[in-house]
Write an enzyme that holds these catalytic residues in place. Sequence first.
Site, PDB file in Angstrom:
ATOM      1  N   GLU B  64       0.821  -1.210   0.000  1.00 13.44           N
ATOM      2  CA  GLU B  64       0.000   0.000   0.000  1.00 13.44           C
ATOM      3  C   GLU B  64       0.856   1.261   0.000  1.00 13.44           C
ATOM      4  O   GLU B  64       1.922   1.298   0.616  1.00 13.44           O
ATOM      5  CB  GLU B  64      -0.889   0.035   1.248  1.00 13.44           C
ATOM      6  CG  GLU B  64      -1.923  -1.070   1.273  1.00 13.44           C
ATOM      7  CD  GLU B  64      -2.827  -0.981   2.498  1.00 13.44           C
ATOM      8  OE1 GLU B  64      -3.974  -1.445   2.407  1.00 13.44           O
ATOM      9  OE2 GLU B  64      -2.378  -0.458   3.531  1.00 13.44           O
ATOM     10  N   ASP B 235      -7.720  -4.136  12.632  1.00 10.69           N
ATOM     11  CA  ASP B 235      -7.165  -3.106  11.747  1.00 10.69           C
ATOM     12  C   ASP B 235      -7.210  -3.481  10.275  1.00 10.69           C
ATOM     13  O   ASP B 235      -6.568  -2.859   9.452  1.00 10.69           O
ATOM     14  CB  ASP B 235      -5.738  -2.757  12.164  1.00 10.69           C
ATOM     15  CG  ASP B 235      -4.812  -3.964  12.074  1.00 10.69           C
ATOM     16  OD1 ASP B 235      -5.299  -5.063  11.748  1.00 10.69           O
ATOM     17  OD2 ASP B 235      -3.615  -3.792  12.319  1.00 10.69           O
TER      18      ASP B 235
END
Lengths: 348, 348
Positions: B64, B235
Amino acid sequence: MTQPSDKALVPFVSVDNMMRLIHHVGIDTVMKDLATYIEEDFKRWELFDKTPRVASHSDVGVIELMPTSDGEAYGFKYVNGHPKNTSEGLQTVTAFGLLADVYTGYPVLLTEMTILTALRTAATSAMVAKHLAPKGATTMAMIGNGAQSEFQSLAMQAICGLKSVRLYDVDPAATAKCAANLKTSGLDVVACKTPEEAIEGAQILTTCTADKQYATILTDNMVGSGVHINAIGGDCPGKTELAPGILSRSDVFVEFPPQTRIEGEIQQMPEDFEVTELWQVILGQKPGRRDDKQITLFDSVGFAIEDFSALRYIRDRIKDTDFFLELDMLADPDDPRDLFGMVQRAKG
Amino acid sequence: MTQPSDKALVPFVSVDNMMRLIHHVGIDTVMKDLATYIEEDFKRWELFDKTPRVASHSDVGVIELMPTSDGEAYGFKYVNGHPKNTSEGLQTVTAFGLLADVYTGYPVLLTEMTILTALRTAATSAMVAKHLAPKGATTMAMIGNGAQSEFQSLAMQAICGLKSVRLYDVDPAATAKCAANLKTSGLDVVACKTPEEAIEGAQILTTCTADKQYATILTDNMVGSGVHINAIGGDCPGKTELAPGILSRSDVFVEFPPQTRIEGEIQQMPEDFEVTELWQVILGQKPGRRDDKQITLFDSVGFAIEDFSALRYIRDRIKDTDFFLELDMLADPDDPRDLFGMVQRAKG
């Protein structure tokens, strides 16, 4: 002090090492090798993740991240565009790039990409011209003699057998600079006073000017039949170089239509203006040049996959050389749960 | 060899230098300073460019890019997530980050961010607990004693005046590791055999486990009134730690609702489940803790702005120190039009 493991080290190619590498390999070989890597990736076009670039705009410029992946490697380029920078002694564009291993997520290369982008842009142009330019093309008009002009000329020489380049720029100092830089290239270099003079006898017309607004570097009546146009400078919204009439008479070839329709010469044309995707030509799925009268036009804007090819090339090429440093960029505790212990032990 | 100009050099903080910096400054001061930077940026929340992270998924993991900007600086973090890596002697997560000047587009900092992310995650938790935990909270249950557990404990000590931490992990070796690492911290450290034992007398309950699937680390009947829950481990999609009943009884505070609804504990709840944005609490626009009976819950997922704050801190903190190297990462020809000439002159 704690020594990082090999896995935590990322090879870094500085500007200085990039220049050393180019001279060690030879710029003609670099151009040929880059064109091979880029052509390979055009042949694998469909398997690439074609994420749009992520742009952060401000009043004075833009910062972009251009990621892509072939499923085995992941690459991105950071590039800024700040036209006002030159008046402050800074570069308009700077770039760096990173390649990572998709399987582990670990970075495997960090490199400068300002020079590398110049090389890959030129190698892409020449690889495309190899497919589209008329057979036996030996003369190129190079209109716009800025930072990309020497790279374009040398790539066309290395890959397409170019013998002669005819230079023109609105600023004669730019032409003089380009001619001086190409003096020992083996190309026949002709400095021209008008664009009309530059295109005399040229089978390849390359436009690469810095004009910001819609400009007409080539007018319709300047372009005869049978030429290949390599249009580099129309590369962002509001920036084009060619008269729309030229586009109408040409077969237009593009990298990635959704991006080119926004950034390229064809932003001047209707949304359904017909274009051919280059990867299909290279794979033999679509025709490229069909006859001697046809005008072929590469509407180049630069795409993330070309940067990816360039990153792959540098990763492979620096192996067993000293053209890189190893950066201690990734934390690598012996026990992944004990990151704090690694930090604490570094105190000793 | 050509010497790059100062403008072309980018300060780089290696893992080794990050650890040296932490020991030089002191981890308690680092935590306090980071919390201050993060709190400042929460107060300026509305002016940030909140681009969603750009993810590249594969069968085995994700890479990411997390960019953001406050209009003056631009930052991004590269982070991978590869759960299978640990079985191959590699880290699940590695990260690095870059800060650039929006006005010029030039990078001004490149840094490791594996350690820095651990620090900023803990500093964020403690900054939030300062606003939400019951007054006089001195005891924390730390459930999950992995890589984040020591950082959480030390941040709560530095910022919230924590005196005692009660550790629990399904793996007693993790608890032993955490207890050993905290031995000289000044905290009263109690290793517990059950989660029930860990939460005895604790006003702050921190959960940070590595369970991949929907898990129930805290059941509804374990959580009494008046506590502050600091939920770190939920998360990513499919990963939660708390029984939905706890969420229903709590006032839930989040960083950025669109991201937390996908990644956080509240992915278990209806789409319109009421949450409060932390930046509004910090600015005094929304109430935080209202009374002694209320259960407050920080559903932490980690947001790009916290990384940005951490990058700002490191940029400022390394000034006039030797905790960085300068990387020759940006090409800087004297004449921007003469990139080729710069390359050519490097041959000499």
